[in-house]
Design an enzyme around this catalytic site. Structure first.
Site, PDB file in Angstrom:
ATOM      1  N   GLY A  21       3.143  -3.114  -4.348  1.00  0.00           N
ATOM      2  CA  GLY A  21       2.614  -3.384  -5.082  1.00  0.00           C
ATOM      3  C   GLY A  21       3.784  -1.790  -5.872  1.00  0.00           C
ATOM      4  N   ARG A  22       2.398  -1.737  -5.799  1.00  0.00           N
ATOM      5  CA  ARG A  22       2.397  -0.244  -7.116  1.00  0.00           C
ATOM      6  C   ARG A  22       3.642   0.519  -6.574  1.00  0.00           C
ATOM      7  NH1 ARG A  22      -2.782   2.174  -6.831  1.00  0.00           N
ATOM      8  NH2 ARG A  22      -3.516   0.889  -6.005  1.00  0.00           N
ATOM      9  N   GLU A  77       5.200  -6.304   2.053  1.00  0.00           N
ATOM     10  CA  GLU A  77       4.211  -6.662   0.660  1.00  0.00           C
ATOM     11  C   GLU A  77       4.392  -5.608  -0.342  1.00  0.00           C
ATOM     12  OE1 GLU A  77       2.405 -10.209   2.568  1.00  0.00           O
ATOM     13  OE2 GLU A  77       0.806  -8.039   1.983  1.00  0.00           O
ATOM     14  N   GLY A 135       0.459  -0.741  -0.503  1.00  0.00           N
ATOM     15  CA  GLY A 135       0.127  -0.071   0.273  1.00  0.00           C
ATOM     16  C   GLY A 135       0.726   1.289  -0.240  1.00  0.00           C
ATOM     17  N   TYR A 171     -12.186   2.357 -10.076  1.00  0.00           N
ATOM     18  CA  TYR A 171     -11.641   4.199  -9.334  1.00  0.00           C
ATOM     19  C   TYR A 171     -11.278   5.406  -9.474  1.00  0.00           C
ATOM     20  CZ  TYR A 171      -9.947  -0.063  -7.816  1.00  0.00           C
ATOM     21  OH  TYR A 171      -8.954  -2.007  -7.748  1.00  0.00           O
ATOM     22  N   CYS A 223     -18.209  -0.560 -25.223  1.00  0.00           N
ATOM     23  CA  CYS A 223     -19.436   0.165 -25.444  1.00  0.00           C
ATOM     24  C   CYS A 223     -20.196  -0.148 -23.514  1.00  0.00           C
ATOM     25  CB  CYS A 223     -20.474  -1.149 -26.090  1.00  0.00           C
ATOM     26  SG  CYS A 223     -20.294  -1.231 -28.266  1.00  0.00           S
ATOM     27  N   GLU A 224     -20.252   1.048 -23.441  1.00  0.00           N
ATOM     28  CA  GLU A 224     -20.383   1.394 -21.980  1.00  0.00           C
ATOM     29  C   GLU A 224     -19.860   2.406 -21.848  1.00  0.00           C
ATOM     30  OE1 GLU A 224     -20.972  -0.190 -19.279  1.00  0.00           O
ATOM     31  OE2 GLU A 224     -21.199  -2.047 -19.426  1.00  0.00           O
ATOM     32  N   ARG A 280      -8.534   0.915 -14.388  1.00  0.00           N
ATOM     33  CA  ARG A 280      -8.554   1.973 -13.253  1.00  0.00           C
ATOM     34  C   ARG A 280      -9.393   3.204 -13.753  1.00  0.00           C
ATOM     35  NH1 ARG A 280      -4.200   3.477 -11.039  1.00  0.00           N
ATOM     36  NH2 ARG A 280      -5.063   2.933  -8.986  1.00  0.00           N
ATOM     37  N   TYR A 335      -1.417  -2.602 -11.453  1.00  0.00           N
ATOM     38  CA  TYR A 335      -2.764  -3.320 -11.692  1.00  0.00           C
ATOM     39  C   TYR A 335      -3.011  -2.918 -12.888  1.00  0.00           C
ATOM     40  CZ  TYR A 335      -2.713  -3.612  -7.045  1.00  0.00           C
ATOM     41  OH  TYR A 335      -2.110  -4.319  -5.210  1.00  0.00           O
TER      42      TYR A 335
END
Ligand SMILES: *Cc1c(COP(=O)(O)O)cnc(C)c1O
Length: 435
Positions: free
Chosen positions: A281-282, A279, A241, A322, A361-362, A318, A390
């Site tokens: 990640g990003r 841990e 995080g 988000y 198509c959204e 993303r 991600y």
């Protein structure tokens, strides 16, 4: 900080001009990774926490290409996994399985068995029933396994997106802090399942070190209380995080972030021999990639300018999921629109506001809204920055789009590390047979 920079009027990835790639037969969209940015970020995080002699278990869910994992494994990284699929890919990599931690609230019997037989470092236990299941399976196999108990610390960073908060009371993650001590006492003597320490991951990204401090105090408090009862826990996994740099002006100082965490943990490491696991990640992977895409059409809709790209939510979800910000800019802008940094808003004359959308198509299929960009022309290549975390891992086949290729640059070398899917791939598993 990354190695995607404008030079000689064009975006470079390390020593390779990005606009040279489509000419080499690479259709857009594709993910473009910088191997040296990946290495740099691993070293930066390791360096920031070096005094704790930590094991850095890279969060595979943020970026899971085996060739990228190999780059990190070569630097000594362990891996943080959350599924049997991730265990499978890690087993194909050069990673040391004793440096693998396995989290996730819903591990199946098959996944737990695979982890035990693969001799992963630790399974992170997320419920009382999961601990019982691991005990049964390890007992059946007569194999020893080390576990950490993931606590639910009741800590929330209000700045973290609600969809990626994991440490609040009532979350699906971890075991209620109030019940952890009794659970460990009751299970301290199992012949096969050895509780070695505690785990905590409170969400992504976390805006301040203070949340880690709070969490670490809770974990340390538990270990001290258990020590009075002759139960010795010496592994603290403080999760991931850590923030990533989505814009050049983030002004983030690793020293001031890691400093207080180190201060808190160092006595336990130096005097009591605690082992620390992180841990991230990003914070390692986000800056390692751009998504290279092409403008298919530009049109007016009401008073809006719409730029329709050949990439959208199927490549990068993303923004839709988000409302995440990704810097976007042409690969080869006109001279007056060249950039030396990627701060938004860009202070330049002659920009136009666009809704930057994909072909899906959204209405949620967009990459940016009301974004000031140089005038875009049909056929322009456009880079979407900071998509290494991600990004590709969340790509889908929605609308039966093929998932894109992944390309890795190492100085002047260009490697395809995942081929673009074919339309045959899309129907390969559509096999009708009677059960
Ligand atoms: C997702 C996840 C991480 C990594 O989070 P980042 O924000 O990418 O650093 C670490 N640990 C666990 C258990 C996770 O689920």
């Amino acid at each position: 900080m990354d190695l995607f920079q404008y030079k000689n009027g064009v975006l470079y990835c390390e020593d390779v001009p990005v606009d040279s790639l489509p000419a080499k037969g690479l259709p857009t969209p594709f993910y473009l990774y910088s191997a040296n940015t990946l290495r740099l970020h691993y070293k930066k995080i390791y360096g920031a926490f070096e005094k704790l002699d930590p094991v850095i278990c890279f969060s595979v869910k943020s970026s899971n290409n085996v060739h990228l994992l190999n780059e990190l494994a070569a630097l000594g990284a362990g891996m943080d996994i959350v599924s049997g699929g991730e265990l499978f890919v890690v087993k194909q990599s050069n990673a040391d399985l004793s440096k693998v931690v396995f989290a996730g609230v819903g591990k199946s019997d098959e996944e737990i068995t695979d982890a035990i037989l693969s001799e992963v470092g630790y399974i992170n236990i997320e419920s009382e029933q999961e601990l019982a299941r691991v005990q049964e399976l390890a007992g059946d196999l007569k194999r020893e396994v080390s576990v950490l108990i993931r606590i639910q610390p009741d800590i929330t960073d209000e700045k973290t997106n609600e969809k990626t908060r994991t440490g609040y009371k009532g979350a699906k993650f971890g075991i209620d802090y109030a019940n952890v001590e009794a659970l460990i006492e009751e299970n301290a003597d199992h012949p096969f399942v050895k509780i070695k320490g505690l785990h905590c991951h409170i969400g992504s990204p976390i805006s301040s070190y203070t949340f880690y401090e709070e969490c670490i105090r809770k974990m340390v408090g538990l270990t001290e209380s258990l020590k009075q009862k002759n139960i010795i826990l010496k592994v603290l996994n403080i999760g991931g995080g850590f923030p990533a740099n989505y814009m050049d002006n983030d002004n983030f100082s690793w020293e001031s972030f890691a400093g207080p965490i180190i201060e808190l943990l160092e006595p336990y490491v130096k005097k009591e021999g605690f082992k620390i696991i992180l841990e991230p990640g990003r914070s390692i992977s986000a800056n390692t990639a751009v998504l290279v895409t092409r403008v298919l059409y530009v049109k007016k809709s009401g008073d809006k300018n719409i730029a329709i790209l050949d990439a959208g939510m199927t490549e990068l979800i993303r923004p839709a999921m988000y409302n995440a910000f990704h810097f976007i800019w042409p690969v080869k802008p006109e001279a007056q629109h060249l950039l030396t940094n990627r701060n938004y808003p860009v202070e330049q004359e002659g920009l136009t506001n666009y809704d930057v959308v994909g072909p899906i198509c959204e209405s949620s299929d967009y990459l940016a809204k009301e974004r000031a960009l140089p005038p875009l022309q049909q056929g322009d290549y456009v880079a979407v920055f900071t998509v290494g975390a991600y990004g590709m891992v969340m790509a889908s086949n929605y609308n039966l789009h093929v998932r894109p290729a992944e390309v890795m640059i190492d100085k002047d070398k260009i490697y395809i590390i995942r081929e673009r899917e074919t339309q045959q791939d899309l129907v390969r598993k559509m096999i009708r047979h009677e059960l």
